[in-house]
Design a protein around this motif. Structure first.
Motif, short mmCIF file in Angstrom:
data_model
loop_
_atom_site.label_atom_id
_atom_site.label_comp_id
_atom_site.label_asym_id
_atom_site.label_seq_id
_atom_site.Cartn_x
_atom_site.Cartn_y
_atom_site.Cartn_z
N ARG A 272 0.81 -1.22 0.00
CA ARG A 272 0.00 0.00 0.00
C ARG A 272 0.85 1.27 0.00
O ARG A 272 0.34 2.35 -0.32
CB ARG A 272 -0.95 0.01 1.20
CG ARG A 272 -0.25 -0.02 2.54
CD ARG A 272 -1.27 -0.10 3.65
NE ARG A 272 -0.64 -0.04 4.97
CZ ARG A 272 -1.30 -0.10 6.10
NH1 ARG A 272 -2.61 -0.23 6.10
NH2 ARG A 272 -0.67 -0.02 7.25
N GLY A 273 2.14 1.15 0.33
CA GLY A 273 3.01 2.32 0.28
C GLY A 273 3.17 2.85 -1.14
O GLY A 273 3.60 3.98 -1.35
N TYR A 290 -1.93 -3.80 -12.62
CA TYR A 290 -1.38 -3.71 -11.26
C TYR A 290 -2.35 -4.27 -10.23
O TYR A 290 -3.57 -4.34 -10.44
CB TYR A 290 -1.02 -2.27 -10.91
CG TYR A 290 -2.16 -1.28 -11.05
CD1 TYR A 290 -3.12 -1.12 -10.05
CD2 TYR A 290 -2.28 -0.49 -12.19
CE1 TYR A 290 -4.16 -0.21 -10.19
CE2 TYR A 290 -3.31 0.42 -12.35
CZ TYR A 290 -4.25 0.56 -11.34
OH TYR A 290 -5.29 1.45 -11.48
N ILE A 291 -1.78 -4.69 -9.12
CA ILE A 291 -2.53 -5.08 -7.92
C ILE A 291 -1.85 -4.36 -6.76
O ILE A 291 -0.67 -4.60 -6.48
CB ILE A 291 -2.50 -6.60 -7.68
CG1 ILE A 291 -3.14 -7.35 -8.84
CG2 ILE A 291 -3.20 -6.94 -6.36
CD1 ILE A 291 -2.95 -8.87 -8.76
N LEU A 292 -2.58 -3.48 -6.11
CA LEU A 292 -2.00 -2.72 -5.01
C LEU A 292 -2.87 -2.87 -3.77
O LEU A 292 -4.10 -2.91 -3.86
CB LEU A 292 -1.90 -1.22 -5.37
CG LEU A 292 -1.10 -0.88 -6.63
CD1 LEU A 292 -1.24 0.61 -6.95
CD2 LEU A 292 0.37 -1.24 -6.46
N ALA A 293 -2.23 -2.98 -2.63
CA ALA A 293 -2.99 -3.03 -1.38
C ALA A 293 -3.70 -1.70 -1.17
O ALA A 293 -3.14 -0.64 -1.45
CB ALA A 293 -2.05 -3.33 -0.21
N ILE A 350 -11.21 -5.43 -4.50
CA ILE A 350 -11.48 -6.75 -3.93
C ILE A 350 -11.33 -6.66 -2.42
O ILE A 350 -10.33 -6.17 -1.91
CB ILE A 350 -10.48 -7.81 -4.47
CG1 ILE A 350 -10.36 -7.72 -5.99
CG2 ILE A 350 -10.88 -9.20 -4.02
CD1 ILE A 350 -11.63 -7.98 -6.73
N LEU A 351 -12.33 -7.15 -1.70
CA LEU A 351 -12.33 -7.05 -0.24
C LEU A 351 -12.39 -8.45 0.38
O LEU A 351 -13.28 -9.24 0.07
CB LEU A 351 -13.53 -6.23 0.23
CG LEU A 351 -13.58 -4.80 -0.30
CD1 LEU A 351 -14.98 -4.23 -0.19
CD2 LEU A 351 -12.59 -3.91 0.44
N SER A 352 -11.42 -8.73 1.24
CA SER A 352 -11.42 -10.03 1.95
C SER A 352 -11.51 -9.75 3.44
O SER A 352 -11.24 -8.64 3.91
CB SER A 352 -10.14 -10.82 1.63
OG SER A 352 -9.00 -10.17 2.19
N TYR A 353 -11.85 -10.80 4.19
CA TYR A 353 -12.03 -10.64 5.64
C TYR A 353 -11.26 -11.73 6.37
O TYR A 353 -11.17 -12.88 5.92
CB TYR A 353 -13.52 -10.74 6.00
CG TYR A 353 -13.78 -10.72 7.49
CD1 TYR A 353 -13.81 -9.53 8.20
CD2 TYR A 353 -13.99 -11.91 8.19
CE1 TYR A 353 -14.04 -9.51 9.57
CE2 TYR A 353 -14.23 -11.90 9.55
CZ TYR A 353 -14.24 -10.69 10.25
OH TYR A 353 -14.46 -10.68 11.60
N SER A 354 -10.70 -11.35 7.51
CA SER A 354 -9.99 -12.31 8.35
C SER A 354 -10.37 -12.04 9.81
O SER A 354 -10.21 -10.92 10.31
CB SER A 354 -8.47 -12.16 8.18
OG SER A 354 -7.78 -12.81 9.22
N LYS A 421 -9.56 -6.31 4.43
CA LYS A 421 -8.39 -5.88 3.67
C LYS A 421 -8.78 -5.72 2.22
O LYS A 421 -9.55 -6.52 1.67
CB LYS A 421 -7.25 -6.91 3.81
CG LYS A 421 -5.93 -6.42 3.22
CD LYS A 421 -4.77 -7.27 3.69
CE LYS A 421 -3.46 -6.65 3.23
NZ LYS A 421 -2.28 -7.39 3.76
N GLY A 422 -8.26 -4.66 1.58
CA GLY A 422 -8.63 -4.37 0.21
C GLY A 422 -7.46 -4.45 -0.76
O GLY A 422 -6.31 -4.20 -0.39
#
Length: 538
Positions: A272-273, A290-293, A350-354, A421-422
């Motif tokens: 994400r930085g 690209y895939i970025l946090a 995209i949103l995931s959960y933990s 987390k996205g």
């Protein structure tokens, strides 16, 4: 009983060295010491047989002094064979890691033999004997009987960048990685770490900045590293210590593209930085996927509210939000002038959960609120809000007489985002699980940094001159490349051991040859050494 040594010729041409007992003109083999295939092995096994014969005779015919020594333990005796330790030469370093160095293609760089040998020795010593380069001098003198001058090492480090060795080495490493990836670099990972110095003085490169290692007020540099999905190295760059890490991505991508002329551009995965407007604009304008946090808790309120209303009933639930026609404002430098620009992008969030992450988020917030409540009783100042996690929970009560108070609504809103987390991407061909899986492989580039900092002991750095600092990083980069190729070869041939890589390296160190009258003969490998040898040379 009459024991003596017999050299028995075999039909294969080899000679068996045996201890035999002769009775009634018949021979009985008591023990076979070994089978010699040449004169050196013959002398070696005969020396062992002589020592063993003394032991057996001592058991058969003990004298009074021997019995007293055994009972009272007053005398300790070592059994020597007639071969000095000086005749033993360690060959595991060159035999295993030197071969991998060559397989990667580093032997094809245009260096004279002396410089090539020195560079290879520096790379291998960082793997097997990480630490000061000056240790290499003592090691080579004692074990290899080779003299290396300290100033020669430093002069070589100074010429690496003058002779453009870095680009040649990097090209070899890149080509090797591309080869083992079937000539397809589909996904690249990028991350940045900080490397600190023992010295407290700064210069153009070594600058005090935000340290990821918690080394406050220490000059540092930043290392940006590109790897593949599996952690195989591709490219790297060195940056000054106080540079914002988000500003390094464009530079390293530009250099990466120029150096290797990549036609099919890979998906860029980063932390994400790197999620800055300028970076996204560059990636979009240059046709990179690209895939970025995504910083879920730091986005605009409308999108934050939309995410907060989603339901995550378990860790396996994934939600997708399409972000269409999003305007991104950024600044581009043109002819040394900063020009404000705007780009319209389409992205997929995209949103995931933990549940584990949710517990951690809750714990972090509770601790932050405990700190803020203690601060509120003492009156918070603006300096308290600098880089403080809890600043987002505060409202200003009065514009004239500044007072801070907790905002319960902000706390409740934050709670709703716990554990989420996205990941943002502009590649709509990837399904959500692929996006998450690609990002989670970011672990490999982080592992690369851990390896370089621990196994290779890349830091702290003791060099002062910029050329030597960068040469040190280059040596460590190639060492990491050899390390990864070593891992790959073992995995490819299903060679697994239930102990650490450190112990395995120690076992490789103990691969020896005997120097007898100027001729080297290898000692027989043990089972582990043989498995490693077969994997490397298959």
């Amino acid at each position: 009983m009459s024991l003596h040594i017999r050299e028995k010729k075999n039909s294969s041409g080899s000679i068996s060295i045996q201890i035999v007992d002769r009775r009634n003109r018949k021979y009985k083999v008591i023990e076979t010491i070994g089978c010699a295939k040449n004169e050196i092995e013959l002398r070696f096994y005969v020396d062992i047989a002589k020592s063993r014969l003394k032991e057996l005779n001592k058991k058969l015919y003990p004298n009074l002094l021997d019995i007293l020594d055994e009972e009272n333990k007053t005398k300790k005796q070592l059994n020597f064979i007639n071969i000095s330790n000086n005749a033993l030469i360690p060959i595991g370093d060159e035999l295993i890691y030197g071969e991998l160095f060559n397989q990667i293609g580093c032997n094809e760089i245009n260096l004279d033999y002396k410089k090539y040998s020195l560079f290879k020795s520096l790379v291998i010593s960082r793997l097997l004997y990480p630490g000061s380069k000056l240790y290499l001098i003592d090691y080579m003198k004692y074990f290899k009987k080779e003299e290396i001058d300290k100033n020669k090492i430093y002069r070589f480090l100074d010429t690496i960048y003058k002779e453009d060795i870095k680009s040649k080495i990097e090209e070899c490493v890149f080509n090797h990685t591309k080869k083992i990836m079937d000539n397809q670099i589909i996904v690249t990972f990028y991350d940045v770490t900080t490397l600190y110095f023992e010295s407290e003085s700064e210069d153009d490169l070594r600058r005090i900045g935000f340290s990821k290692e918690g080394k406050l007020a220490r000059p540092q540099i930043q290392l940006g590293l590109f790897t593949t999905l599996e952690g195989y190295p591709l490219s790297y760059e060195v940056y000054e210590g106080n540079k914002y890490e988000g500003h390094t991505l464009i530079d390293i991508l530009q250099n990466f593209q120029i150096k290797f002329n990549i036609k099919n551009k890979p998906i860029v995965v980063a932390d994400r930085g790197m999620l800055t407007n300028a970076n996204i604009a560059y990636l979009e304008n240059n046709n990179y996927k690209y895939i970025l946090a995504y910083k879920i808790k730091n986005i605009d309120n409308k999108l934050k509210e939309q995410i907060a209303n989603l339901t995550f009933i378990s860790d396996s639930v994934i939600h997708t939000i399409n972000i269409n026609n999003k305007e991104i404002n950024y600044i581009e430098k043109v002819n040394d002038k900063n020009i404000k620009k705007t780009i319209v992008v389409n992205q997929k969030l995209i949103l995931s959960y933990s549940s584990k992450r949710a517990k951690k988020d809750k714990y972090t917030r509770v601790k932050a609120l405990e700190k803020i409540e203690a601060k509120l009783n003492k009156n918070i100042t603006k300096s308290d809000l600098k880089l403080s996690y809890y600043a987002k929970y505060l409202d200003v009560e009065d514009k004239c007489n500044v007072k801070y108070k907790l905002n319960p609504d902000k706390i409740i809103q934050d709670e709703k985002l716990d554990g989420i987390k996205g990941f943002v991407t502009n590649d709509f061909t990837l399904n959500p699980n692929d996006v998450i899986a690609h990002y989670q492989n970011q672990y490999e580039v982080e592992r690369a940094f851990r390896i370089s900092k621990t196994d290779l002991k890349i830091r702290p750095i003791y060099h002062r001159l910029e050329t030597r600092i960068k040469a040190h990083i280059l040596i460590s980069f190639v060492s990491y490349s050899v390390y990864k190729e070593f891992e790959r070869k073992l995995k490819l041939h299903n060679v697994n051991f239930n102990f650490s890589q450190k112990l395995l390296r120690d076992i490789i160190k103990h691969m020896f040859a005997i120097n007898y009258n100027g001729t080297l003969s290898y000692l027989k490998f043990d089972d582990i050494q043989q498995q490693v040898f077969n994997a490397i040379y298959s």
